[in-house]
Design a protein around this motif. Structure first.
Motif, PDB file in Angstrom:
ATOM      1  N   LEU A  66       1.070  -1.140  -0.084  1.00  0.00           N
ATOM      2  CA  LEU A  66      -0.073  -0.066   0.049  1.00  0.00           C
ATOM      3  C   LEU A  66       0.725   1.158   0.011  1.00  0.00           C
ATOM      4  CD1 LEU A  66      -2.348  -1.070   2.608  1.00  0.00           C
ATOM      5  CD2 LEU A  66      -2.720  -1.795   0.196  1.00  0.00           C
ATOM      6  N   HIS A  67       1.079   1.926  -0.844  1.00  0.00           N
ATOM      7  CA  HIS A  67       1.831   3.035  -1.434  1.00  0.00           C
ATOM      8  C   HIS A  67       0.896   4.420  -1.007  1.00  0.00           C
ATOM      9  CE1 HIS A  67       5.019   0.634  -2.736  1.00  0.00           C
ATOM     10  NE2 HIS A  67       3.966   0.014  -3.426  1.00  0.00           N
ATOM     11  N   TYR A  68       2.087   5.397  -0.741  1.00  0.00           N
ATOM     12  CA  TYR A  68       1.499   6.991  -0.692  1.00  0.00           C
ATOM     13  C   TYR A  68       2.270   7.760  -1.629  1.00  0.00           C
ATOM     14  CZ  TYR A  68       1.538  11.359   1.528  1.00  0.00           C
ATOM     15  OH  TYR A  68       1.087  12.805   1.818  1.00  0.00           O
ATOM     16  N   ARG A 104      -4.162   4.252   4.452  1.00  0.00           N
ATOM     17  CA  ARG A 104      -3.125   2.858   4.293  1.00  0.00           C
ATOM     18  C   ARG A 104      -3.490   2.127   5.586  1.00  0.00           C
ATOM     19  NH1 ARG A 104       1.947   4.976   3.674  1.00  0.00           N
ATOM     20  NH2 ARG A 104       1.177   7.186   4.217  1.00  0.00           N
ATOM     21  N   TYR A 107      -6.751   0.352   5.551  1.00  0.00           N
ATOM     22  CA  TYR A 107      -6.609  -0.863   4.542  1.00  0.00           C
ATOM     23  C   TYR A 107      -5.531  -1.869   4.893  1.00  0.00           C
ATOM     24  CZ  TYR A 107      -9.883   1.169   1.418  1.00  0.00           C
ATOM     25  OH  TYR A 107     -10.959   1.654   0.994  1.00  0.00           O
ATOM     26  N   ALA A 115       1.643  -1.834   4.774  1.00  0.00           N
ATOM     27  CA  ALA A 115       2.011  -0.294   4.482  1.00  0.00           C
ATOM     28  C   ALA A 115       3.255   0.253   5.181  1.00  0.00           C
ATOM     29  CB  ALA A 115       0.654   0.395   5.147  1.00  0.00           C
TER      30      ALA A 115
END
Length: 172
Positions: A66-68, A104, A107, A115
């Motif tokens: 899970l990316h930012y 994030r 999830y 994350a």
């Protein structure tokens, strides 16, 4: 008071003071460090039951990540590992990209993926057991929150009071 992840131009936009992370890049600004933090990779116990627990950063290539995405640049945040990890280039899969830390974490708790987050944002979830951290010994990323304000002029009393208060309450 404005809450945003957007990188504001403190002087041009008329801000008295901001709290931000990262190095100071504008010589027209003064800064005072508040609090340091480390990166963490977290996932839910259910996710690890299904996908297994990575024991080396290279194993992340087989996990949902899970990316930012930074709002000011459109780039995704890098997951930084220590030299002991012996990684030259790591191609992390993308299960989701968003510009929200809270999303994030949510999830990750739901078992969607792993994350990369600042440690302070998940301390309670780690204590409660809704998230678990992995690869802690390989994480190299540290950063800090700093107060940043325009320099070169006399600091107005209300701003000086705020700076002094925040400096004396760094653990809040």
């Amino acid at each position: 008071m404005e809450f945003t992840d957007r990188l504001v131009d403190i002087i041009a936009e008329g801000f008295d003071i901001v709290i931000r992370t990262g190095p100071l890049q504008d010589s027209r600004l003064s800064a005072r460090r508040l609090l340091g933090f480390k990166g963490k990779i977290v996932g839910s116990p259910g996710y690890f039951d299904r996908k297994g627990i990575p024991v080396h950063p290279s194993e992340l290539e087989h996990h949902a990540c899970l990316h930012y995405r930074f709002p000011h640049s459109g780039k995704t945040e890098k997951w930084c590992f220590s030299s002991e990890a012996n990684i030259k280039e790591l191609s992390l899969p993308t299960a989701m990209i968003c510009n929200s830390l809270e999303a994030r974490i949510h999830y990750a708790k739901q078992g969607v993926g792993l994350a990369w987050v600042p440690d302070f944002s998940v301390n309670t979830a780690l204590e409660e057991g809704s998230l678990r951290s992995v690869l802690d010994s390989f994480i190299a990323h540290t950063d800090a929150f700093s107060m940043v304000w325009p320099s070169g002029r006399q600091t107005i009393p209300k701003l000086r009071t705020f700076i002094d208060f925040m400096s004396s309450h760094r653990s809040l």
